[in-house]
Write a protein that holds these residues in place. Structure first.
Motif, short mmCIF file in Angstrom:
data_model
loop_
_atom_site.label_atom_id
_atom_site.label_comp_id
_atom_site.label_asym_id
_atom_site.label_seq_id
_atom_site.Cartn_x
_atom_site.Cartn_y
_atom_site.Cartn_z
N TYR A 93 -7.02 1.44 6.36
CA TYR A 93 -7.17 1.83 5.01
C TYR A 93 -5.98 1.96 4.33
O TYR A 93 -5.81 1.47 2.90
N ALA A 94 -4.81 2.15 4.96
CA ALA A 94 -3.54 2.06 4.44
C ALA A 94 -2.99 0.81 3.67
O ALA A 94 -2.73 0.48 2.60
N VAL A 95 -3.33 -0.19 4.53
CA VAL A 95 -3.18 -1.76 4.29
C VAL A 95 -4.08 -2.09 3.09
O VAL A 95 -3.90 -2.72 1.92
N PHE A 96 -5.40 -1.79 3.26
CA PHE A 96 -6.45 -2.05 2.26
C PHE A 96 -6.13 -1.52 0.78
O PHE A 96 -6.00 -2.13 -0.20
N ARG A 97 -5.58 -0.09 0.88
CA ARG A 97 -5.31 0.39 -0.28
C ARG A 97 -3.93 0.07 -1.17
O ARG A 97 -4.02 -0.19 -2.35
N PHE A 128 -13.20 0.88 -7.43
CA PHE A 128 -13.67 2.05 -6.55
C PHE A 128 -14.70 1.43 -5.82
O PHE A 128 -15.28 1.88 -4.58
N VAL A 129 -15.68 0.17 -6.20
CA VAL A 129 -16.61 -0.24 -5.52
C VAL A 129 -16.11 -1.08 -4.46
O VAL A 129 -16.61 -0.74 -3.26
N TYR A 130 -14.80 -1.48 -4.59
CA TYR A 130 -14.14 -2.07 -3.33
C TYR A 130 -14.11 -1.22 -2.42
O TYR A 130 -13.81 -1.22 -1.05
N GLU A 131 -13.48 -0.08 -2.78
CA GLU A 131 -13.10 1.27 -1.75
C GLU A 131 -14.61 1.58 -1.19
O GLU A 131 -14.58 1.95 0.17
N ILE A 132 -15.48 1.78 -1.75
CA ILE A 132 -16.75 2.30 -1.19
C ILE A 132 -17.14 1.29 -0.16
O ILE A 132 -17.62 1.80 0.70
N VAL A 133 -17.11 0.12 -0.44
CA VAL A 133 -17.62 -0.86 0.60
C VAL A 133 -16.62 -0.92 1.70
O VAL A 133 -16.96 -0.84 3.00
N PHE A 134 -15.38 -0.70 1.76
CA PHE A 134 -14.43 -0.54 2.74
C PHE A 134 -14.88 0.46 3.50
O PHE A 134 -14.97 0.44 4.88
#
Length: 268
Positions: free
Chosen positions: A207-211, A171-177
């Motif tokens: 975001y789709a690619v990152f997720r 979730f930290v990775y997502e927060i940063v993204f």
């Protein structure tokens, strides 16, 4: 893990931590939406209905997206239970918000593109809301890196993770993204004059690619072919975003000069 806000702060009312951060994210996103609408001089009285449509669509589909998880219907909640207390999905919420906006546009007769209003607002809302996930949900898969989150026995039992080992802070990775996306949208992309509404296309596509990639360290249940359910969904949607972005680039709508040739009238 801090399921209640008083667990986190050591004082205060026993509010749901995740719900508090979701509410903060919505408030911050709403403020950003208002500021962007004001900057773009969008004063149409139908705009609040579009926001309401997005919120209702997101709320409903966030729950529906995780409803039928088991082939045996008896293992799934009934529809009412799912809508009231079922697990929620960010990806499903985004789909629901998109559908809610477009359905509301048809109802109220609004034709202009609104993606540029929503893009920075959604990015900031998700960056803040994901703090609620970080503080209350399973962090991720085990990692040998020194940055892993280590849970004690009680916290590990609560979220179904192994105790005493480092876990990816997914979730930290997502927060940063989302935080980086918000900065790019707010301080750069919204000012360079791309095609109307296309900043949202670029953001959600990214975001789709990152997720899809971050799912490999989320520790979610593998559903089929070594992929999780979100990855199977994204396996279908990412090519659609890629096709859309390639078409936009071919049309010149992702460059300021080309976008001016296709500029839609500004809303009154």
């Amino acid at each position: 893990m801090f399921p209640r806000l008083d667990d986190l702060l050591g004082f205060g009312p026993p509010l749901d931590t995740h719900g508090v951060f979701v509410a903060l994210g919505l408030l911050a996103g709403g403020l950003v939406f208002w500021l962007e609408a004001r900057r773009r001089r969008v004063r149409d009285p139908r705009i609040p209905w579009l926001v309401l449509g997005a919120l209702v669509g997101a709320a409903v589909f966030a729950r529906l997206g995780t409803w039928v998880q088991h082939l045996d219907p008896a293992q799934n909640l009934n529809l009412a239970e799912q809508l009231l207390r079922g697990n929620a999905s960010i990806l499903s919420a985004l789909v629901g918000a998109w559908l809610g906006v477009h359905l509301t546009k048809r109802i109220v007769g609004y034709r202009e593109r609104t993606g540029d209003l929503f893009a920075p607002a959604v990015a900031l809302a998700l960056a803040i809301g994901r703090f609620g996930c970080l503080l209350t949900e399973r962090p991720g898969a085990p990692t040998a890196g020194g940055w892993g989150i280590v849970l004690d026995e009680a916290a590990a039992a609560r979220v179904g993770s192994p105790a005493g080992v480092g876990l990816h802070p997914s979730f930290v990775y997502e927060i940063v993204f989302h935080a980086v996306a918000f900065v790019l949208l707010w301080f750069w992309l919204r000012h360079i004059g791309l095609g109307a509404g296309e900043t949202l296309t670029l953001y959600i596509g990214a975001y789709a690619v990152f997720r899809f990639l971050v799912e490999f360290v989320r520790g979610n249940e593998v559903a089929w072919l070594g992929l999780t359910r979100p990855q199977l969904f994204l396996l279908v949607t990412i090519p659609l975003f890629a096709a859309r972005i390639l078409w936009l680039a071919k049309q010149g709508r992702l460059t300021p000069t080309g976008a001016r040739r296709h500029r839609e009238p500004e809303p009154a």
